[in-house]
Design an enzyme around this catalytic site. Sequence first.
Site, PDB file in Angstrom:
ATOM      1  N   GLY A 176      13.133 -12.648  49.087  1.00  0.00           N
ATOM      2  CA  GLY A 176      11.779 -13.463  49.889  1.00  0.00           C
ATOM      3  C   GLY A 176      12.292 -15.380  50.398  1.00  0.00           C
ATOM      4  O   GLY A 176      12.882 -15.368  49.382  1.00  0.00           O
ATOM      5  N   LYS A 177      11.422 -15.656  51.538  1.00  0.00           N
ATOM      6  CA  LYS A 177      12.347 -16.500  51.535  1.00  0.00           C
ATOM      7  C   LYS A 177      10.718 -17.825  51.651  1.00  0.00           C
ATOM      8  O   LYS A 177      10.091 -16.825  52.893  1.00  0.00           O
ATOM      9  CB  LYS A 177      13.047 -16.950  52.497  1.00  0.00           C
ATOM     10  CG  LYS A 177      14.376 -16.666  52.156  1.00  0.00           C
ATOM     11  CD  LYS A 177      14.992 -17.588  53.690  1.00  0.00           C
ATOM     12  CE  LYS A 177      16.851 -17.666  52.868  1.00  0.00           C
ATOM     13  NZ  LYS A 177      17.689 -16.558  53.348  1.00  0.00           N
ATOM     14  N   GLY A 178      10.116 -19.073  51.341  1.00  0.00           N
ATOM     15  CA  GLY A 178       9.348 -19.510  51.312  1.00  0.00           C
ATOM     16  C   GLY A 178      10.012 -20.501  52.302  1.00  0.00           C
ATOM     17  O   GLY A 178      11.325 -21.259  52.051  1.00  0.00           O
ATOM     18  N   ASN A 179       8.755 -21.246  52.248  1.00  0.00           N
ATOM     19  CA  ASN A 179       8.903 -22.523  52.256  1.00  0.00           C
ATOM     20  C   ASN A 179       9.619 -23.943  51.314  1.00  0.00           C
ATOM     21  O   ASN A 179      10.548 -24.776  51.980  1.00  0.00           O
ATOM     22  CB  ASN A 179       7.726 -23.924  53.097  1.00  0.00           C
ATOM     23  CG  ASN A 179       7.492 -23.119  54.025  1.00  0.00           C
ATOM     24  OD1 ASN A 179       7.684 -22.915  54.695  1.00  0.00           O
ATOM     25  ND2 ASN A 179       5.724 -23.064  53.865  1.00  0.00           N
ATOM     26  N   GLY A 234      11.728 -22.566  48.827  1.00  0.00           N
ATOM     27  CA  GLY A 234      12.761 -21.976  47.759  1.00  0.00           C
ATOM     28  C   GLY A 234      13.194 -20.588  48.059  1.00  0.00           C
ATOM     29  O   GLY A 234      12.310 -20.239  49.430  1.00  0.00           O
ATOM     30  N   ILE A 235      13.557 -19.717  47.428  1.00  0.00           N
ATOM     31  CA  ILE A 235      13.703 -18.578  47.072  1.00  0.00           C
ATOM     32  C   ILE A 235      13.231 -17.831  46.526  1.00  0.00           C
ATOM     33  O   ILE A 235      13.317 -18.724  45.216  1.00  0.00           O
ATOM     34  CB  ILE A 235      15.276 -18.100  47.613  1.00  0.00           C
ATOM     35  CG1 ILE A 235      16.465 -18.428  46.411  1.00  0.00           C
ATOM     36  CG2 ILE A 235      15.955 -18.697  49.674  1.00  0.00           C
ATOM     37  CD1 ILE A 235      17.118 -17.978  46.286  1.00  0.00           C
ATOM     38  N   VAL A 236      13.065 -16.698  46.455  1.00  0.00           N
ATOM     39  CA  VAL A 236      12.851 -15.474  45.509  1.00  0.00           C
ATOM     40  C   VAL A 236      13.598 -14.350  45.333  1.00  0.00           C
ATOM     41  O   VAL A 236      13.527 -13.376  46.709  1.00  0.00           O
ATOM     42  CB  VAL A 236      11.080 -14.430  45.729  1.00  0.00           C
ATOM     43  CG1 VAL A 236      10.704 -13.974  44.608  1.00  0.00           C
ATOM     44  CG2 VAL A 236      10.194 -15.872  46.336  1.00  0.00           C
ATOM     45  N   ASP A 239      -3.825 -23.057  47.254  1.00  0.00           N
ATOM     46  CA  ASP A 239      -2.595 -22.081  48.881  1.00  0.00           C
ATOM     47  C   ASP A 239      -3.132 -21.056  48.680  1.00  0.00           C
ATOM     48  O   ASP A 239      -2.080 -20.396  48.612  1.00  0.00           O
ATOM     49  CB  ASP A 239      -1.224 -23.015  48.337  1.00  0.00           C
ATOM     50  CG  ASP A 239      -0.690 -22.388  49.872  1.00  0.00           C
ATOM     51  OD1 ASP A 239      -0.765 -22.424  50.744  1.00  0.00           O
ATOM     52  OD2 ASP A 239       0.808 -22.622  49.445  1.00  0.00           O
TER      53      ASP A 239
END
Length: 343
Positions: free
Chosen positions: A66-69, A71-73, A181
């Site tokens: 996964g990718k977020g605003n 960083g990455i997972v 959030d």
Amino acid sequence: MEIPSPDEDSSAKFLIQSGTFIDGNLLVNSDGVRVVSQSEVKGPPLIKPTDNQLSLADVDTIKVIGKGNRGIVQLVQHKWTGQFFASKVIQMKVEESARKHIAQELKINQSSQCPYVVVCYQSFYDNGTVSIILEYMDGGSLVDFLRKVKTIPEPFLAVICKQVLKGLLYLHREKHIIHRDLKPSNLLINHRGEIKITDFGVSAIMASTSARALTFVGTYNYMSPERLTGNNYCYKSDIWSLGLVLLECATGKFPYTPPDQEEEWTNFYELMEAIVDGPPPSAASDQFSCEFCSFISACVQGDPNNRWSANELMGHPFISMYEDLNVDLASYFTDAGSPLATF
Ligand code: ATP
Ligand code: MG
């Protein structure tokens, strides 16, 4: 590899050999591995994480999931036990003054013990990178799931909502944490039909660092009007977000429609204005039960004083109206398939 039992002499040797578990034992459950110190093994059932338990050197990276605003997972696997974890990696420049605060937030994360909240096993800060080792949720997030099913029917939504409310109750009442959030990508699912809240400490960390502005990036915004206007926000701010998330799950669309037939919100300030000054969104009474419409309305009241609390919402008729159907979320999540390798 076989895991030595806590009482075996070999366990001490095994742990010393690893070079990372100095004073601990391994307890393995179906979700992953937890490391606890000797005294805690024989003590009360509440497992308190201690420092220096799990090292990044003990896991292999499998792939990015996964990718977020921010960083990455990654999916990672424990070298000895084969257990999967999710590792969240956030790059940030942290001012000296914010470090202590971050450490505190990460500690709160690690001390959370609730079946409706994603377990945080360990976190590290090293040279501008925060890595957080989390419970791996093999169904991904509600965003991933919604992409596949488009909309979620009310009976399933009621069960999902009950679990999220239990998670919020725990965060609000026992940990005294406002999530800040809550959004579909922060609600994770697994093949057992569980749904859990994640990322509750991360937003507090971001608020105290220079990375703060980044949190406003994005087409959608689930923040409450009082939060967007910089007023005092409280536990009820999470309830607003919950209302928007549920409405999106039910209709398949983010509840605020962009202007002039545009596909997406392109101007953050226009979206903010719609949330702060416009009427709150609602569920269409010709498409949904009156219980669902009333539940949404109880969540998205513009004035937080008129919004229901997590505890009050647990008693709302929408939560119990489909109980006789014995909804099976496990099959529902599994039948939709998963993008992730280990599902
Ligand atoms: P933001 O950066 O604003 O938090 P986000 O929530 O979309 O945005 P991440 O928290 O990095 O970003 O999560 C990105 C994706 O990674 C999620 O949508 C989900 O698919 C996956 N993911 C995150 N945590 C886990 C986990 N514990 N187990 C499995 N998948 C996860
Ligand atoms: Mg997230």
